[in-house]
Design a protein around this motif. Structure first.
Motif, PDB file in Angstrom:
ATOM      1  N   GLU A   2      -7.640   6.375   1.091  1.00  0.00           N
ATOM      2  CA  GLU A   2      -6.406   7.159   1.149  1.00  0.00           C
ATOM      3  C   GLU A   2      -5.189   6.413   0.622  1.00  0.00           C
ATOM      4  O   GLU A   2      -4.102   6.971   0.546  1.00  0.00           O
ATOM      5  CB  GLU A   2      -6.132   7.584   2.598  1.00  0.00           C
ATOM      6  N   TYR A   3      -5.362   5.132   0.263  1.00  0.00           N
ATOM      7  CA  TYR A   3      -4.232   4.295  -0.136  1.00  0.00           C
ATOM      8  C   TYR A   3      -4.452   3.630  -1.485  1.00  0.00           C
ATOM      9  O   TYR A   3      -5.573   3.296  -1.847  1.00  0.00           O
ATOM     10  CB  TYR A   3      -3.999   3.185   0.906  1.00  0.00           C
ATOM     11  N   ARG A  43       5.764  -1.865   7.979  1.00  0.00           N
ATOM     12  CA  ARG A  43       6.788  -1.237   7.131  1.00  0.00           C
ATOM     13  C   ARG A  43       7.874  -2.205   6.701  1.00  0.00           C
ATOM     14  O   ARG A  43       8.508  -2.010   5.676  1.00  0.00           O
ATOM     15  CB  ARG A  43       7.431  -0.069   7.873  1.00  0.00           C
ATOM     16  N   GLN A  80       0.840  -1.188   0.000  1.00  0.00           N
ATOM     17  CA  GLN A  80       0.000   0.000   0.000  1.00  0.00           C
ATOM     18  C   GLN A  80       0.872   1.233   0.000  1.00  0.00           C
ATOM     19  O   GLN A  80       1.864   1.297   0.725  1.00  0.00           O
ATOM     20  CB  GLN A  80      -0.912   0.043   1.229  1.00  0.00           C
ATOM     21  N   ASN A  81       0.480   2.211  -0.806  1.00  0.00           N
ATOM     22  CA  ASN A  81       1.141   3.511  -0.845  1.00  0.00           C
ATOM     23  C   ASN A  81       0.092   4.574  -0.546  1.00  0.00           C
ATOM     24  O   ASN A  81      -1.030   4.499  -1.052  1.00  0.00           O
ATOM     25  CB  ASN A  81       1.743   3.793  -2.221  1.00  0.00           C
ATOM     26  N   LYS A  82       0.467   5.569   0.234  1.00  0.00           N
ATOM     27  CA  LYS A  82      -0.439   6.676   0.545  1.00  0.00           C
ATOM     28  C   LYS A  82      -0.583   7.541  -0.706  1.00  0.00           C
ATOM     29  O   LYS A  82       0.390   7.833  -1.380  1.00  0.00           O
ATOM     30  CB  LYS A  82       0.094   7.490   1.708  1.00  0.00           C
ATOM     31  N   LEU A  83      -1.827   7.910  -1.043  1.00  0.00           N
ATOM     32  CA  LEU A  83      -2.085   8.673  -2.262  1.00  0.00           C
ATOM     33  C   LEU A  83      -1.737  10.154  -2.130  1.00  0.00           C
ATOM     34  O   LEU A  83      -1.163  10.735  -3.041  1.00  0.00           O
ATOM     35  CB  LEU A  83      -3.561   8.541  -2.665  1.00  0.00           C
ATOM     36  N   THR A 124      -3.661   0.223  -3.188  1.00  0.00           N
ATOM     37  CA  THR A 124      -3.297  -1.139  -2.817  1.00  0.00           C
ATOM     38  C   THR A 124      -3.012  -1.928  -4.069  1.00  0.00           C
ATOM     39  O   THR A 124      -3.810  -1.921  -4.998  1.00  0.00           O
ATOM     40  CB  THR A 124      -4.452  -1.794  -2.020  1.00  0.00           C
ATOM     41  N   LYS A 154       5.537  11.977   0.869  1.00  0.00           N
ATOM     42  CA  LYS A 154       5.960  10.691   0.306  1.00  0.00           C
ATOM     43  C   LYS A 154       6.470   9.791   1.426  1.00  0.00           C
ATOM     44  O   LYS A 154       7.626   9.841   1.808  1.00  0.00           O
ATOM     45  CB  LYS A 154       7.072  10.899  -0.744  1.00  0.00           C
ATOM     46  N   THR A 155       5.572   8.985   1.969  1.00  0.00           N
ATOM     47  CA  THR A 155       5.970   8.048   3.015  1.00  0.00           C
ATOM     48  C   THR A 155       6.332   6.721   2.376  1.00  0.00           C
ATOM     49  O   THR A 155       5.931   6.418   1.257  1.00  0.00           O
ATOM     50  CB  THR A 155       4.830   7.847   4.031  1.00  0.00           C
ATOM     51  N   ASN A 204      -9.834   3.738   6.406  1.00  0.00           N
ATOM     52  CA  ASN A 204      -9.361   4.820   5.541  1.00  0.00           C
ATOM     53  C   ASN A 204      -8.795   4.289   4.225  1.00  0.00           C
ATOM     54  O   ASN A 204      -7.816   4.797   3.702  1.00  0.00           O
ATOM     55  CB  ASN A 204      -8.334   5.672   6.276  1.00  0.00           C
TER      56      ASN A 204
END
Length: 81
Positions: free
Chosen positions: A71-72, A42, A12-15, A74, A19-20, A68
């Protein structure tokens, strides 16, 4: 001719926002092996390696049950990517 049983991870990446680092799925199963849910961690090395069918089950759970989820992003990735 043999069919290769490739292994996959769910990432999963945060949209939005900063940039986390991406997070990876760690599947929770009962003692009987029944799917119970997913936690996202992580550490890629401790993430659950699964077949494509199991990965699709994780993606389906993450996009519908996670609070949530919108927000990601996947996605399923091959081990080694």
């Amino acid at each position: 001719m043999e069919t290769k049983d490739q292994r996959y991870l769910v990432q999963q990446n945060k949209l939005a926002g900063d940039k986390t680092a991406p997070v990876f799925a760690k599947v929770m199963r009962s003692k009987e092996g029944k799917f119970e849910g997913v936690s996202f961690i992580r550490n890629k090395d401790k993430a659950t390696i699964m077949t494509v069918a199991q990965a699709q089950e994780v993606v389906q759970w993450a996009t519908t049950k996670k609070g949530n989820a919108q927000e990601y992003a996947t996605k399923i990735i091959c081990v080694g990517q």
